[in-house]
Design a protein around this motif. Structure first.
Motif, PDB file in Angstrom:
ATOM      1  N   ALA A   1      -6.644  -5.106  -2.942  1.00  0.00           N
ATOM      2  CA  ALA A   1      -7.316  -6.030  -2.029  1.00  0.00           C
ATOM      3  C   ALA A   1      -7.698  -5.360  -0.724  1.00  0.00           C
ATOM      4  O   ALA A   1      -8.591  -5.805  -0.031  1.00  0.00           O
ATOM      5  N   ALA A   2      -7.020  -4.259  -0.404  1.00  0.00           N
ATOM      6  CA  ALA A   2      -7.270  -3.615   0.878  1.00  0.00           C
ATOM      7  C   ALA A   2      -8.560  -2.818   0.882  1.00  0.00           C
ATOM      8  O   ALA A   2      -9.134  -2.553   1.925  1.00  0.00           O
ATOM      9  N   VAL A   3      -9.003  -2.383  -0.269  1.00  0.00           N
ATOM     10  CA  VAL A   3     -10.177  -1.520  -0.332  1.00  0.00           C
ATOM     11  C   VAL A   3     -11.396  -2.256   0.212  1.00  0.00           C
ATOM     12  O   VAL A   3     -11.679  -3.378  -0.168  1.00  0.00           O
ATOM     13  N   GLY A   4     -12.098  -1.607   1.112  1.00  0.00           N
ATOM     14  CA  GLY A   4     -13.296  -2.223   1.674  1.00  0.00           C
ATOM     15  C   GLY A   4     -13.100  -2.681   3.097  1.00  0.00           C
ATOM     16  O   GLY A   4     -14.019  -3.165   3.724  1.00  0.00           O
ATOM     17  N   GLY A   5     -11.863  -2.535   3.617  1.00  0.00           N
ATOM     18  CA  GLY A   5     -11.662  -2.823   5.026  1.00  0.00           C
ATOM     19  C   GLY A   5     -10.917  -4.114   5.264  1.00  0.00           C
ATOM     20  O   GLY A   5     -10.255  -4.660   4.399  1.00  0.00           O
ATOM     21  N   ALA A   6     -11.061  -4.621   6.492  1.00  0.00           N
ATOM     22  CA  ALA A   6     -10.266  -5.766   6.922  1.00  0.00           C
ATOM     23  C   ALA A   6     -10.513  -7.011   6.091  1.00  0.00           C
ATOM     24  O   ALA A   6      -9.651  -7.877   5.979  1.00  0.00           O
ATOM     25  N   ALA A   7     -11.693  -7.130   5.523  1.00  0.00           N
ATOM     26  CA  ALA A   7     -11.997  -8.320   4.728  1.00  0.00           C
ATOM     27  C   ALA A   7     -11.085  -8.448   3.533  1.00  0.00           C
ATOM     28  O   ALA A   7     -10.897  -9.520   2.983  1.00  0.00           O
ATOM     29  N   GLY A   8     -10.473  -7.310   3.145  1.00  0.00           N
ATOM     30  CA  GLY A   8      -9.594  -7.340   1.990  1.00  0.00           C
ATOM     31  C   GLY A   8      -8.163  -7.708   2.315  1.00  0.00           C
ATOM     32  O   GLY A   8      -7.346  -7.843   1.425  1.00  0.00           O
TER      33      GLY A   8
ATOM     34  N   GLN B   1      -0.163  11.111  14.631  1.00  0.00           N
ATOM     35  CA  GLN B   1      -0.282   9.713  14.994  1.00  0.00           C
ATOM     36  C   GLN B   1      -1.526   9.103  14.355  1.00  0.00           C
ATOM     37  O   GLN B   1      -2.605   9.120  14.927  1.00  0.00           O
ATOM     38  N   THR B   2      -1.339   8.564  13.175  1.00  0.00           N
ATOM     39  CA  THR B   2      -2.423   7.915  12.445  1.00  0.00           C
ATOM     40  C   THR B   2      -2.205   6.412  12.486  1.00  0.00           C
ATOM     41  O   THR B   2      -1.122   5.927  12.152  1.00  0.00           O
ATOM     42  N   SER B   3      -3.218   5.667  12.881  1.00  0.00           N
ATOM     43  CA  SER B   3      -3.116   4.207  12.903  1.00  0.00           C
ATOM     44  C   SER B   3      -3.334   3.662  11.498  1.00  0.00           C
ATOM     45  O   SER B   3      -4.287   4.031  10.815  1.00  0.00           O
ATOM     46  N   VAL B   4      -2.428   2.800  11.054  1.00  0.00           N
ATOM     47  CA  VAL B   4      -2.530   2.185   9.735  1.00  0.00           C
ATOM     48  C   VAL B   4      -2.303   0.679   9.866  1.00  0.00           C
ATOM     49  O   VAL B   4      -1.704   0.211  10.841  1.00  0.00           O
ATOM     50  N   SER B   5      -2.788  -0.069   8.881  1.00  0.00           N
ATOM     51  CA  SER B   5      -2.641  -1.522   8.888  1.00  0.00           C
ATOM     52  C   SER B   5      -2.003  -1.991   7.591  1.00  0.00           C
ATOM     53  O   SER B   5      -2.205  -1.385   6.529  1.00  0.00           O
ATOM     54  N   ALA B   6      -1.259  -3.089   7.676  1.00  0.00           N
ATOM     55  CA  ALA B   6      -0.618  -3.673   6.501  1.00  0.00           C
ATOM     56  C   ALA B   6      -1.582  -4.622   5.794  1.00  0.00           C
ATOM     57  O   ALA B   6      -2.275  -5.407   6.440  1.00  0.00           O
ATOM     58  N   THR B   7      -1.647  -4.544   4.478  1.00  0.00           N
ATOM     59  CA  THR B   7      -2.526  -5.430   3.714  1.00  0.00           C
ATOM     60  C   THR B   7      -1.858  -6.755   3.397  1.00  0.00           C
ATOM     61  O   THR B   7      -2.502  -7.686   2.918  1.00  0.00           O
ATOM     62  N   THR B   8      -0.556  -6.849   3.663  1.00  0.00           N
ATOM     63  CA  THR B   8       0.221  -8.058   3.420  1.00  0.00           C
ATOM     64  C   THR B   8       1.424  -8.021   4.342  1.00  0.00           C
ATOM     65  O   THR B   8       1.684  -6.989   4.975  1.00  0.00           O
TER      66      THR B   8
ATOM     67  N   LEU C   1      -0.392  -0.162   2.779  1.00  0.00           N
ATOM     68  CA  LEU C   1      -0.922   0.307   4.059  1.00  0.00           C
ATOM     69  C   LEU C   1      -2.320   0.868   3.848  1.00  0.00           C
ATOM     70  O   LEU C   1      -2.592   1.497   2.828  1.00  0.00           O
ATOM     71  N   THR C   2      -3.194   0.631   4.809  1.00  0.00           N
ATOM     72  CA  THR C   2      -4.509   1.263   4.777  1.00  0.00           C
ATOM     73  C   THR C   2      -4.740   2.020   6.072  1.00  0.00           C
ATOM     74  O   THR C   2      -4.184   1.679   7.118  1.00  0.00           O
ATOM     75  N   GLY C   3      -5.562   3.059   5.984  1.00  0.00           N
ATOM     76  CA  GLY C   3      -5.914   3.830   7.166  1.00  0.00           C
ATOM     77  C   GLY C   3      -7.317   4.371   7.038  1.00  0.00           C
ATOM     78  O   GLY C   3      -7.914   4.372   5.953  1.00  0.00           O
ATOM     79  N   ASP C   4      -7.844   4.821   8.158  1.00  0.00           N
ATOM     80  CA  ASP C   4      -9.189   5.405   8.182  1.00  0.00           C
ATOM     81  C   ASP C   4      -9.063   6.908   7.953  1.00  0.00           C
ATOM     82  O   ASP C   4      -8.563   7.638   8.801  1.00  0.00           O
ATOM     83  N   PHE C   5      -9.515   7.346   6.797  1.00  0.00           N
ATOM     84  CA  PHE C   5      -9.490   8.763   6.472  1.00  0.00           C
ATOM     85  C   PHE C   5     -10.915   9.211   6.148  1.00  0.00           C
ATOM     86  O   PHE C   5     -11.491   8.769   5.163  1.00  0.00           O
TER      87      PHE C   5
ATOM     88  N   VAL D   1      -3.052   4.144   1.829  1.00  0.00           N
ATOM     89  CA  VAL D   1      -2.363   5.374   2.237  1.00  0.00           C
ATOM     90  C   VAL D   1      -1.859   6.157   1.028  1.00  0.00           C
ATOM     91  O   VAL D   1      -1.897   7.391   1.006  1.00  0.00           O
ATOM     92  N   THR D   2      -1.411   5.451   0.003  1.00  0.00           N
ATOM     93  CA  THR D   2      -0.963   6.127  -1.224  1.00  0.00           C
ATOM     94  C   THR D   2      -2.075   6.985  -1.809  1.00  0.00           C
ATOM     95  O   THR D   2      -1.808   8.034  -2.410  1.00  0.00           O
ATOM     96  N   GLU D   3      -3.322   6.562  -1.660  1.00  0.00           N
ATOM     97  CA  GLU D   3      -4.466   7.246  -2.268  1.00  0.00           C
ATOM     98  C   GLU D   3      -5.240   8.086  -1.260  1.00  0.00           C
ATOM     99  O   GLU D   3      -6.398   8.434  -1.490  1.00  0.00           O
ATOM    100  N   ARG D   4      -4.608   8.429  -0.150  1.00  0.00           N
ATOM    101  CA  ARG D   4      -5.269   9.226   0.882  1.00  0.00           C
ATOM    102  C   ARG D   4      -5.676  10.591   0.326  1.00  0.00           C
ATOM    103  O   ARG D   4      -5.033  11.132  -0.576  1.00  0.00           O
ATOM    104  N   PRO D   5      -6.739  11.176   0.868  1.00  0.00           N
ATOM    105  CA  PRO D   5      -7.169  12.499   0.404  1.00  0.00           C
ATOM    106  C   PRO D   5      -6.145  13.573   0.761  1.00  0.00           C
ATOM    107  O   PRO D   5      -5.356  13.424   1.693  1.00  0.00           O
ATOM    108  N   ALA D   6      -6.179  14.661   0.008  1.00  0.00           N
ATOM    109  CA  ALA D   6      -5.211  15.737   0.205  1.00  0.00           C
ATOM    110  C   ALA D   6      -5.300  16.351   1.597  1.00  0.00           C
ATOM    111  O   ALA D   6      -4.313  16.846   2.140  1.00  0.00           O
TER     112      ALA D   6
END
Length: 225
Positions: free
Chosen positions: A139-146, A25-32, A84-88, A95-100
């Motif tokens: 645009a998502a990189v850097g957090g909610a401001a993106g 259960q990982t919380s993620v957010s939509a960038t658009t 999608l972005t998440g806290d990793f 999410v596409t660029e999440r660490p292994a």
């Protein structure tokens, strides 16, 4: 004995539950504004939308490809991980660029007909015409401001009702492209755009959805939902 056994069992269950929460259960957010589809691929119908900046629960992602399973009010849905972005590890990443070692589960679709671009060719009428040129991924990189409300930086329109009616009543065969339909995404030159009477933008059906497109930039400026 019974007391010790109960304590041990409770501790084990607690550890298992905590492990399940952190991995499954990982919380993620939509960038658009992001489509939620019935299966992993653009050939599957849209069953919902995650609004820009809104969060959902990530169940897991396909081993190969960019489609991930998320929790919806009506059960499982599938979204494209580029948006999608998440806290990793304490950092907001796409999410596409999440660490292994992110802990995101590898999941498979319930039906065997889903998949990434390869499934599109066998799942719809017509050929895959190429791929969408990515929209507001970075645009998502850097957090909610993106987060980009409604789509990508650039033209954001609100078409009149007569335009929406024209587009939905004058249906054309859809073009299927790898990726997801979002405002700001670009269309390849091979995609033919149709004119709308007395209107500056053109339209086409992409991945089952009618969209309005800037003919010069070939960017999607509006999704007719």
């Amino acid at each position: 004995m019974n007391s010790n056994f109960a304590i041990a069992a409770t501790a084990a269950a607690t550890l298992l539950a905590l492990s399940g929460i952190s991995v499954a259960q990982t919380s993620v957010s939509a960038t658009t504004d992001l489509n939620v589809r019935a299966g992993p691929g653009p050939q599957h119908p849209v069953i919902g939308v995650i609004g820009a900046g809104k969060s959902t629960t990530l169940n897991g992602c396909l081993k190969s490809g960019k489609w991930c399973s998320v929790a919806t009010a009506n059960g499982e849905g599938w979204v494209y991980s580029d948006y999608l972005t998440g806290d990793f590890g304490g950092t907001q990443v796409i999410v596409t660029e999440r660490p292994a070692d992110s802990g995101v589960k590898v999941v498979e679709p319930a039906d065997k007909g889903g998949g990434d671009a390869g499934a599109v060719a066998g799942g719809v009428t017509g050929a895959v015409a190429g791929a969408l040129i990515a929209g507001p991924v970075g645009a998502a990189v850097g957090g909610a401001a993106g987060v980009v409300a409604g789509g990508a930086a650039g033209t954001v329109i609100d078409p009149p009702e007569k335009v929406r009616t024209y587009v939905t009543t004058n249906k054309i065969d859809p073009i299927y492209l790898d990726g997801e339909v979002v405002v700001g995404a670009g269309l390849p030159e091979t995609v033919e755009l149709r004119e709308i009477p007395d209107y500056e933008y053109r339209y086409v059906y992409v991945n089952g959805q009618p969209v309005l497109v800037d003919a010069k930039s070939r960017q999607i400026v509006y999704i007719v939902r």
